[in-house]
Motif scaffolding. Structure first.
Motif, PDB file in Angstrom:
ATOM      1  N   UNK A 170      -4.023 -20.034   0.478  1.00  0.00           N
ATOM      2  CA  UNK A 170      -4.536 -19.155  -0.483  1.00  0.00           C
ATOM      3  C   UNK A 170      -3.427 -18.973  -1.548  1.00  0.00           C
ATOM      4  N   UNK A 171      -2.694 -17.836  -1.829  1.00  0.00           N
ATOM      5  CA  UNK A 171      -1.896 -17.502  -2.632  1.00  0.00           C
ATOM      6  C   UNK A 171      -0.112 -17.481  -2.062  1.00  0.00           C
ATOM      7  N   UNK A 172      -0.332 -18.276  -0.897  1.00  0.00           N
ATOM      8  CA  UNK A 172       1.001 -18.621  -0.107  1.00  0.00           C
ATOM      9  C   UNK A 172       1.376 -19.844   0.155  1.00  0.00           C
ATOM     10  N   UNK A 173       2.688 -20.265  -0.088  1.00  0.00           N
ATOM     11  CA  UNK A 173       3.155 -21.515   0.377  1.00  0.00           C
ATOM     12  C   UNK A 173       4.299 -21.440   1.132  1.00  0.00           C
ATOM     13  N   UNK A 174       4.266 -22.207   2.347  1.00  0.00           N
ATOM     14  CA  UNK A 174       5.471 -22.013   3.309  1.00  0.00           C
ATOM     15  C   UNK A 174       6.093 -23.476   3.080  1.00  0.00           C
ATOM     16  N   UNK A 175       7.455 -23.557   2.846  1.00  0.00           N
ATOM     17  CA  UNK A 175       8.102 -24.884   2.862  1.00  0.00           C
ATOM     18  C   UNK A 175       8.636 -24.825   4.128  1.00  0.00           C
ATOM     19  N   UNK A 176       8.603 -25.810   4.901  1.00  0.00           N
ATOM     20  CA  UNK A 176       9.622 -25.858   6.294  1.00  0.00           C
ATOM     21  C   UNK A 176      10.507 -27.063   6.159  1.00  0.00           C
TER      22      UNK A 176
END
Length: 109
Positions: free
Chosen positions: A38-44
């Motif tokens: 959705x409106x969230x990006x997680x950069x790992x």
């Protein structure tokens, strides 16, 4: 700014982050895993650390969660700027990602 204008600008910012991750992964050894829901990006990052970018639609903001803290950005007509410091979003994202990756990385709109 209308809700529609906010969403257009916010979605463009998220798309720019995804494109930058692809470019960075092709050009460096950073190996950033990016996942969008959705409106969230997680950069790992390989060291287990993360950066989280999240849209806050009711406030018309973009939030960044990093090891160094949480940041709130509002569009000023040309850029996403921190509501406390006035720092530009992509400059701060670049700095935070560089720290977590252990190498210079650049994100841009």
């Amino acid at each position: 700014m209308t809700d529609s204008e906010y969403m257009d600008r916010a979605e463009a910012a998220l798309a720019a982050i995804e494109q930058a991750c692809d470019r960075i992964n092709d050009a460096t050894e950073a190996d950033i895993d990016n996942q969008r829901v959705g409106g969230m990006i997680t950069l790992s990052f390989p060291n287990g650390s993360q950066l989280i970018v999240n849209l806050q639609k009711p406030l018309q903001e973009i939030w960044l969660a990093a090891r160094s803290g949480g940041y709130h950005y509002r569009h000023d007509g040309s850029d996403w700027v921190d509501t406390k410091t006035g720092e530009e979003f992509f400059a701060n994202l670049s700095r935070e990602a560089s720290v977590q990756a252990g190498q210079p990385l650049e994100f841009s709109a």
